[in-house]
Write a protein that holds these residues in place. Sequence first.
Motif, PDB file in Angstrom:
ATOM      1  N   ALA A 332       0.625  -1.423   0.257  1.00 36.84           N
ATOM      2  CA  ALA A 332       0.210  -0.077   0.321  1.00 36.84           C
ATOM      3  C   ALA A 332       0.959   1.185   0.452  1.00 36.84           C
ATOM      4  CB  ALA A 332      -1.552   0.091   1.376  1.00 36.84           C
ATOM      5  N   LYS A 333       0.422   2.164  -0.837  1.00 36.86           N
ATOM      6  CA  LYS A 333       1.479   3.241  -0.555  1.00 36.86           C
ATOM      7  C   LYS A 333       1.742   4.204   0.260  1.00 36.86           C
ATOM      8  CE  LYS A 333      -0.257   6.967  -3.233  1.00 36.86           C
ATOM      9  NZ  LYS A 333      -0.590   7.389  -4.641  1.00 36.86           N
ATOM     10  N   ASP A 334       0.318   4.316   1.100  1.00 40.18           N
ATOM     11  CA  ASP A 334       0.668   4.678   2.800  1.00 40.18           C
ATOM     12  C   ASP A 334       1.327   4.205   3.376  1.00 40.18           C
ATOM     13  OD1 ASP A 334      -1.135   3.114   3.041  1.00 40.18           O
ATOM     14  OD2 ASP A 334      -3.020   4.341   4.114  1.00 40.18           O
ATOM     15  N   LYS A 335       2.010   3.086   3.490  1.00 38.90           N
ATOM     16  CA  LYS A 335       2.612   1.531   4.203  1.00 38.90           C
ATOM     17  C   LYS A 335       4.499   1.383   4.062  1.00 38.90           C
ATOM     18  CE  LYS A 335      -0.595   1.404   7.190  1.00 38.90           C
ATOM     19  NZ  LYS A 335      -0.831   1.674   8.356  1.00 38.90           N
ATOM     20  N   VAL A 336       4.699   2.593   2.682  1.00 33.29           N
ATOM     21  CA  VAL A 336       5.987   2.177   2.104  1.00 33.29           C
ATOM     22  C   VAL A 336       7.015   2.422   3.643  1.00 33.29           C
ATOM     23  CG1 VAL A 336       5.275   2.085   0.062  1.00 33.29           C
ATOM     24  CG2 VAL A 336       5.918   3.382   1.052  1.00 33.29           C
ATOM     25  N   GLN A 337       6.995   2.803   4.359  1.00 35.22           N
ATOM     26  CA  GLN A 337       7.963   3.273   4.899  1.00 35.22           C
ATOM     27  C   GLN A 337       8.514   2.240   6.170  1.00 35.22           C
ATOM     28  OE1 GLN A 337       9.622   5.981   5.747  1.00 35.22           O
ATOM     29  NE2 GLN A 337       8.341   7.430   4.385  1.00 35.22           N
ATOM     30  N   ASP A 338       6.914   1.116   6.152  1.00 39.33           N
ATOM     31  CA  ASP A 338       7.391  -0.358   6.889  1.00 39.33           C
ATOM     32  C   ASP A 338       7.891  -1.150   6.041  1.00 39.33           C
ATOM     33  OD1 ASP A 338       5.555   1.398   8.488  1.00 39.33           O
ATOM     34  OD2 ASP A 338       4.484   0.113   8.008  1.00 39.33           O
ATOM     35  N   VAL A 339       8.840  -1.151   4.885  1.00 35.75           N
ATOM     36  CA  VAL A 339       9.269  -2.347   3.783  1.00 35.75           C
ATOM     37  C   VAL A 339      10.482  -2.083   4.461  1.00 35.75           C
ATOM     38  CG1 VAL A 339      10.943  -2.207   2.305  1.00 35.75           C
ATOM     39  CG2 VAL A 339       8.667  -1.265   1.882  1.00 35.75           C
ATOM     40  N   LYS A 340      11.628  -1.139   5.475  1.00 36.10           N
ATOM     41  CA  LYS A 340      12.204  -1.488   6.126  1.00 36.10           C
ATOM     42  C   LYS A 340      12.395  -2.904   7.488  1.00 36.10           C
ATOM     43  CE  LYS A 340      16.493   0.961   8.723  1.00 36.10           C
ATOM     44  NZ  LYS A 340      16.059   2.475   9.688  1.00 36.10           N
ATOM     45  N   SER A 341      10.841  -2.599   7.797  1.00 37.57           N
ATOM     46  CA  SER A 341      10.675  -4.122   8.645  1.00 37.57           C
ATOM     47  C   SER A 341      11.263  -5.515   7.529  1.00 37.57           C
ATOM     48  CB  SER A 341       9.204  -3.928   8.840  1.00 37.57           C
ATOM     49  OG  SER A 341       8.705  -4.688   8.155  1.00 37.57           O
ATOM     50  N   ILE A 342      10.984  -5.083   6.383  1.00 38.40           N
ATOM     51  CA  ILE A 342      10.711  -6.782   5.919  1.00 38.40           C
ATOM     52  C   ILE A 342      11.931  -6.931   5.562  1.00 38.40           C
ATOM     53  CG2 ILE A 342      10.648  -7.707   3.200  1.00 38.40           C
ATOM     54  CD1 ILE A 342       8.323  -7.633   4.972  1.00 38.40           C
ATOM     55  N   VAL A 343      12.958  -5.450   5.504  1.00 36.67           N
ATOM     56  CA  VAL A 343      14.776  -6.273   4.973  1.00 36.67           C
ATOM     57  C   VAL A 343      15.188  -6.467   6.556  1.00 36.67           C
ATOM     58  CG1 VAL A 343      16.586  -4.447   4.677  1.00 36.67           C
ATOM     59  CG2 VAL A 343      14.351  -4.131   3.413  1.00 36.67           C
ATOM     60  N   ASN A 344      15.017  -5.544   7.685  1.00 33.29           N
ATOM     61  CA  ASN A 344      15.085  -6.062   9.008  1.00 33.29           C
ATOM     62  C   ASN A 344      14.728  -8.009   9.152  1.00 33.29           C
ATOM     63  OD1 ASN A 344      16.178  -4.151   9.402  1.00 33.29           O
ATOM     64  ND2 ASN A 344      14.431  -3.976  10.757  1.00 33.29           N
ATOM     65  N   THR A 345      13.771  -8.683   8.730  1.00 33.01           N
ATOM     66  CA  THR A 345      13.143  -9.685   8.711  1.00 33.01           C
ATOM     67  C   THR A 345      13.906 -11.049   7.326  1.00 33.01           C
ATOM     68  OG1 THR A 345      11.052  -9.564   8.973  1.00 33.01           O
ATOM     69  CG2 THR A 345      11.635 -11.437   8.207  1.00 33.01           C
ATOM     70  N   LEU A 346      14.627 -10.172   6.873  1.00 42.91           N
ATOM     71  CA  LEU A 346      15.488 -11.129   5.787  1.00 42.91           C
ATOM     72  C   LEU A 346      16.172 -11.093   6.047  1.00 42.91           C
ATOM     73  CD1 LEU A 346      14.381  -8.993   2.533  1.00 42.91           C
ATOM     74  CD2 LEU A 346      13.890 -11.484   3.336  1.00 42.91           C
ATOM     75  N   LYS A 347      17.060  -9.526   6.853  1.00 41.71           N
ATOM     76  CA  LYS A 347      18.786  -9.921   7.390  1.00 41.71           C
ATOM     77  C   LYS A 347      18.366 -11.036   9.016  1.00 41.71           C
ATOM     78  CE  LYS A 347      22.418  -6.850   9.508  1.00 41.71           C
ATOM     79  NZ  LYS A 347      22.388  -5.851   9.795  1.00 41.71           N
ATOM     80  N   ALA A 348      16.953 -11.026   9.814  1.00 46.48           N
ATOM     81  CA  ALA A 348      17.501 -11.847  10.966  1.00 46.48           C
ATOM     82  C   ALA A 348      17.388 -13.395   9.459  1.00 46.48           C
ATOM     83  CB  ALA A 348      16.498 -11.681  11.847  1.00 46.48           C
ATOM     84  N   GLN A 349      17.165 -14.288   9.065  1.00 49.06           N
ATOM     85  CA  GLN A 349      16.679 -15.336   8.585  1.00 49.06           C
ATOM     86  C   GLN A 349      17.504 -15.567   7.665  1.00 49.06           C
ATOM     87  OE1 GLN A 349      13.033 -14.887   5.894  1.00 49.06           O
ATOM     88  NE2 GLN A 349      11.116 -14.673   8.275  1.00 49.06           N
ATOM     89  N   GLY A 350      18.301 -14.571   7.221  1.00 46.17           N
ATOM     90  CA  GLY A 350      20.155 -14.397   7.415  1.00 46.17           C
ATOM     91  C   GLY A 350      19.551 -14.596   5.633  1.00 46.17           C
ATOM     92  N   ARG A 351      18.602 -14.460   4.765  1.00 47.14           N
ATOM     93  CA  ARG A 351      18.617 -14.595   4.080  1.00 47.14           C
ATOM     94  C   ARG A 351      19.567 -13.397   2.770  1.00 47.14           C
ATOM     95  NH1 ARG A 351      12.579 -16.938   1.732  1.00 47.14           N
ATOM     96  NH2 ARG A 351      13.909 -16.033   0.098  1.00 47.14           N
ATOM     97  N   SER A 352      20.024 -13.661   1.100  1.00 54.52           N
ATOM     98  CA  SER A 352      20.536 -12.852   0.370  1.00 54.52           C
ATOM     99  C   SER A 352      20.071 -11.777  -0.099  1.00 54.52           C
ATOM    100  CB  SER A 352      21.432 -13.450  -0.614  1.00 54.52           C
ATOM    101  OG  SER A 352      20.853 -14.289  -1.500  1.00 54.52           O
ATOM    102  N   GLU A 353      18.620 -11.648  -0.264  1.00 54.21           N
ATOM    103  CA  GLU A 353      17.746 -10.286  -0.619  1.00 54.21           C
ATOM    104  C   GLU A 353      17.912  -9.626   0.191  1.00 54.21           C
ATOM    105  OE1 GLU A 353      15.762 -14.155  -1.679  1.00 54.21           O
ATOM    106  OE2 GLU A 353      16.743 -13.535  -0.157  1.00 54.21           O
ATOM    107  N   PHE A 354      18.454  -9.073   1.010  1.00 62.69           N
ATOM    108  CA  PHE A 354      18.635  -8.069   2.358  1.00 62.69           C
ATOM    109  C   PHE A 354      19.901  -7.599   1.262  1.00 62.69           C
ATOM    110  CE2 PHE A 354      21.283  -9.981   4.507  1.00 62.69           C
ATOM    111  CZ  PHE A 354      22.231  -9.501   5.665  1.00 62.69           C
ATOM    112  N   LEU A 355      21.188  -7.982   1.280  1.00 63.46           N
ATOM    113  CA  LEU A 355      22.365  -7.849   1.138  1.00 63.46           C
ATOM    114  C   LEU A 355      22.912  -7.386  -0.488  1.00 63.46           C
ATOM    115  CD1 LEU A 355      24.794  -8.041   2.252  1.00 63.46           C
ATOM    116  CD2 LEU A 355      25.260 -10.407   1.516  1.00 63.46           C
TER     117      LEU A 355
END
Length: 469
Positions: A332-355
Amino acid sequence: MRTIVLAGGSGSRLWPASRRSFPKQFLSLCGEQTMLQATIDRLAGLDNDGMVVICNEEHRFIVAQQAVAMGTNTDAIILEPEGRNTAPAIALAAFEALDGAAGESPLLLVMAADHLIEDVAAFQAAVALAKVQAEAGKLVTFGIVPTSPHTGYGYIQRGVSLDGGAFVVSRFVEKPDLQTAQTYVDEGEYYWNSGMFLFSAQVYLDELKQHRPDIYAACEKAYAGKTRDADFLRLDKEAFAACPDDSIDYAVMEKTDKAAVVPMDAGWSDVGAWSSLWEVGDNDAEGNVLMGDVLTQSTRNSYVRAEHRLVATVGLEDVVVVETTDAVLVAAKDKVQDVKSIVNTLKAQGRSEFLHHRHVYRPWGVYDSIDNGDRYQVKRITVKPGAKLSVQMHHHRAEHWIVVSGTAKVTIGENTIMLTENQSTYIPIGEVHALENPGVIPLELIEVQSGSYLGEDDIVRFEDRYGRA
């Protein structure tokens, strides 16, 4: 006047286009130029005596390559061993500027590498006004004339007027709620905090030493232990690691009595989220901003970006869709500030997509991970003319190389061979080897890795042109 370009941000809110190894300042988001290149380009016509870029160590070759691509020379690229925010970064640039100033204190124009400024003439006019106040000993910040009650920016309240259209800073205000932001816009005395500055190198260091002597001392020690490697300036890592993390606003600007603000109305955006690109983009009749191969049906007021394949939308409104080779974002366009939380989840899971992206840039060229599975991985490798990968070996994988185009000079143990189109070779586990492009056109090859472990950290470098051995 020297320009200091801060290029150390991570741009996590613009995932999946922006990744830690290749963040937004190095991407082409608002035109053909990357954001770093656009920042450098808008300096043309200013009375600018040089440029210093400050970035993370892992991004040093990207900075150098993008500057060279537009015919620009940097006086230095200062490499931060780790991020310590803007106050220490600017202090390092100030020490570097004074180092070769022969007793004079140059003015420093501090800019972020990841901001958008549409009206370059208005920007340069604001710099000219700020220069007058900086020469008089002021620490000048640029206040953006607000176009809306934005809650994602800090605000600056102006005080009494100074010569040439500048004002004394009355106070800095944290990001407000919507009602408070609307009050600021209605009053007409508040500006968005741009994060751009102009001041004397010595005045800044004097104020930093007065208000944050711990940061000053750590940066002074880190700079004193510097080493130079071509255009790169490396700091004393241990000294810089001990430096506190703080922004220039908190460390200096909110405490000094020398702060001034110059209003600027130049189509500025910090491009802090995907919604920012919708706001500054060219909207079609339905209010959409469409990038790449996109088809829409009954879609309104949305941002859709296709980087590698067709993206089609039906019946959507106020959304953001971003497609890359290895990830798709729908928000949702008014929720894009929260994309950072997805990045934090990717990092916590050790996934390469954040890197990193599927395409990974190296000083010698780029590789694209086109397939992988249990005990194998396939890459398409492009080596620039005249470039050479490090002399290296792997403990856990063997490699097959098939040349697609160009010429490869391959060293395996004590033997060196030349390979051309459709020829191939094999590198056993544990064998010391090297790959070089001796030609004048790019070398393209397919690499098939096989073994029990295929991580990028299974590389032992013995020699390297790029200082990575």
